[in-house]
Design a protein around this motif. Structure first.
Motif, PDB file in Angstrom:
ATOM      1  N   ASP A  64       0.792  -1.241   0.000  1.00  0.00           N
ATOM      2  CA  ASP A  64       0.000   0.000   0.000  1.00  0.00           C
ATOM      3  C   ASP A  64       0.818   1.284   0.000  1.00  0.00           C
ATOM      4  N   GLY A  65       2.116   1.199   0.116  1.00  0.00           N
ATOM      5  CA  GLY A  65       2.931   2.404   0.257  1.00  0.00           C
ATOM      6  C   GLY A  65       2.811   2.924   1.687  1.00  0.00           C
ATOM      7  N   PHE A  66       2.804   4.235   1.878  1.00  0.00           N
ATOM      8  CA  PHE A  66       2.664   4.801   3.218  1.00  0.00           C
ATOM      9  C   PHE A  66       1.204   4.771   3.654  1.00  0.00           C
ATOM     10  N   SER A  67       0.937   4.122   4.788  1.00  0.00           N
ATOM     11  CA  SER A  67      -0.411   4.042   5.359  1.00  0.00           C
ATOM     12  C   SER A  67      -0.428   4.746   6.705  1.00  0.00           C
ATOM     13  N   TYR A  68      -1.490   5.491   6.940  1.00  0.00           N
ATOM     14  CA  TYR A  68      -1.650   6.181   8.225  1.00  0.00           C
ATOM     15  C   TYR A  68      -1.631   5.161   9.357  1.00  0.00           C
ATOM     16  N   ASN A  69      -0.892   5.479  10.447  1.00  0.00           N
ATOM     17  CA  ASN A  69      -0.815   4.588  11.598  1.00  0.00           C
ATOM     18  C   ASN A  69      -1.477   5.202  12.823  1.00  0.00           C
ATOM     19  N   HIS A  70      -1.057   6.406  13.219  1.00  0.00           N
ATOM     20  CA  HIS A  70      -1.654   7.080  14.368  1.00  0.00           C
ATOM     21  C   HIS A  70      -1.245   8.553  14.386  1.00  0.00           C
ATOM     22  N   THR A  71      -1.824   9.292  15.318  1.00  0.00           N
ATOM     23  CA  THR A  71      -1.529  10.707  15.495  1.00  0.00           C
ATOM     24  C   THR A  71      -1.006  10.924  16.910  1.00  0.00           C
ATOM     25  N   GLN A  72      -0.049  11.848  17.048  1.00  0.00           N
ATOM     26  CA  GLN A  72       0.460  12.270  18.350  1.00  0.00           C
ATOM     27  C   GLN A  72       0.173  13.753  18.509  1.00  0.00           C
ATOM     28  N   MET A  73      -0.217  14.174  19.721  1.00  0.00           N
ATOM     29  CA  MET A  73      -0.515  15.575  19.986  1.00  0.00           C
ATOM     30  C   MET A  73       0.184  16.021  21.255  1.00  0.00           C
ATOM     31  N   ASP A  74       0.740  17.254  21.227  1.00  0.00           N
ATOM     32  CA  ASP A  74       1.424  17.805  22.391  1.00  0.00           C
ATOM     33  C   ASP A  74       1.641  19.300  22.223  1.00  0.00           C
ATOM     34  N   CYS A  75       2.419  19.895  23.147  1.00  0.00           N
ATOM     35  CA  CYS A  75       2.826  21.293  23.060  1.00  0.00           C
ATOM     36  C   CYS A  75       4.254  21.334  22.536  1.00  0.00           C
ATOM     37  N   ALA A  76       4.605  22.378  21.787  1.00  0.00           N
ATOM     38  CA  ALA A  76       5.946  22.448  21.205  1.00  0.00           C
ATOM     39  C   ALA A  76       6.492  23.870  21.214  1.00  0.00           C
ATOM     40  N   THR A  77       7.811  23.967  21.412  1.00  0.00           N
ATOM     41  CA  THR A  77       8.522  25.240  21.327  1.00  0.00           C
ATOM     42  C   THR A  77       9.768  25.040  20.490  1.00  0.00           C
ATOM     43  N   PRO A  78       9.994  25.729  19.434  1.00  0.00           N
ATOM     44  CA  PRO A  78       8.963  26.426  18.672  1.00  0.00           C
ATOM     45  C   PRO A  78       8.114  25.406  17.931  1.00  0.00           C
ATOM     46  N   CYS A  79       6.975  25.787  17.508  1.00  0.00           N
ATOM     47  CA  CYS A  79       6.085  24.881  16.787  1.00  0.00           C
ATOM     48  C   CYS A  79       6.056  25.291  15.326  1.00  0.00           C
ATOM     49  N   ARG A  80       6.484  24.377  14.470  1.00  0.00           N
ATOM     50  CA  ARG A  80       6.519  24.633  13.025  1.00  0.00           C
ATOM     51  C   ARG A  80       5.921  23.448  12.286  1.00  0.00           C
ATOM     52  N   ALA A  81       5.311  23.709  11.156  1.00  0.00           N
ATOM     53  CA  ALA A  81       4.828  22.634  10.284  1.00  0.00           C
ATOM     54  C   ALA A  81       6.019  22.077   9.510  1.00  0.00           C
ATOM     55  N   TRP A  82       6.101  20.750   9.384  1.00  0.00           N
ATOM     56  CA  TRP A  82       7.178  20.111   8.636  1.00  0.00           C
ATOM     57  C   TRP A  82       6.778  18.694   8.256  1.00  0.00           C
ATOM     58  N   LYS A  83       7.522  18.125   7.324  1.00  0.00           N
ATOM     59  CA  LYS A  83       7.334  16.735   6.908  1.00  0.00           C
ATOM     60  C   LYS A  83       8.693  16.055   6.886  1.00  0.00           C
ATOM     61  N   LEU A  84       8.713  14.779   7.264  1.00  0.00           N
ATOM     62  CA  LEU A  84       9.945  14.012   7.307  1.00  0.00           C
ATOM     63  C   LEU A  84       9.660  12.611   6.797  1.00  0.00           C
ATOM     64  N   ILE A  85      10.523  12.122   5.916  1.00  0.00           N
ATOM     65  CA  ILE A  85      10.470  10.723   5.489  1.00  0.00           C
ATOM     66  C   ILE A  85      11.838  10.135   5.774  1.00  0.00           C
ATOM     67  N   LYS A  86      11.858   9.089   6.590  1.00  0.00           N
ATOM     68  CA  LYS A  86      13.106   8.421   6.930  1.00  0.00           C
ATOM     69  C   LYS A  86      12.850   6.916   6.924  1.00  0.00           C
ATOM     70  N   GLY A  87      13.351   6.264   5.881  1.00  0.00           N
ATOM     71  CA  GLY A  87      13.135   4.823   5.757  1.00  0.00           C
ATOM     72  C   GLY A  87      11.662   4.502   5.591  1.00  0.00           C
ATOM     73  N   ASP A  88      11.152   3.649   6.471  1.00  0.00           N
ATOM     74  CA  ASP A  88       9.756   3.213   6.406  1.00  0.00           C
ATOM     75  C   ASP A  88       8.807   4.096   7.214  1.00  0.00           C
TER      76      ASP A  88
END
Length: 115
Positions: A64-88
């Motif tokens: 299927d390629g990349f399949s959604y697994n779960h979501t994590q939520m928290d507070c962040a400093t600084p908080c920025r939008a980003w995407k990362l692909i590393k291996g699987d």
């Protein structure tokens, strides 16, 4: 001199109220899927300059390629939008502030769990 100190005290109190008024309450969850927190449920408060973070976790499989697994939520400093692909593993991060539990409404947090 007394009026000056009173004015200074009132100004300090006003600034404290304004700064606290800009705090944002965020949802915290280590494993969130299908509108349910399965692990690590709670909340955190961020001040100005910080944000509520939502990270969607995807896992690669050959069929299927990349399949959604779960979501994590928290507070962040600084908080920025980003995407990362590393291996699987692929992670998409979103940020928000200014609305109570704004990170609960972002990302793929309503998808079904794939383990």
């Amino acid at each position: 001199m007394g009026k000056f100190l009173l004015m200074l005290l009132l100004l300090g109190f006003l600034l404290l109220v304004l700064v606290q008024g800009q705090a944002t309450l965020c949802m915290v969850c280590s494993i969130f899927v299908g509108n349910t927190c399965y692990e690590g449920q709670g909340n955190c408060t961020v001040e100005q300059g910080r944000g509520c973070r939502t990270r969607d976790i995807y896992v690669f499989n050959v069929r299927d390629g990349f399949s959604y697994n779960h979501t994590q939520m928290d507070c962040a400093t600084p908080c920025r939008a980003w995407k990362l692909i590393k291996g699987d593993l692929k992670v998409s991060s979103f940020c928000c502030q200014g609305r109570k539990f704004c990170n609960r409404l972002q990302g793929r947090s309503v998808a079904k769990m794939h383990y």
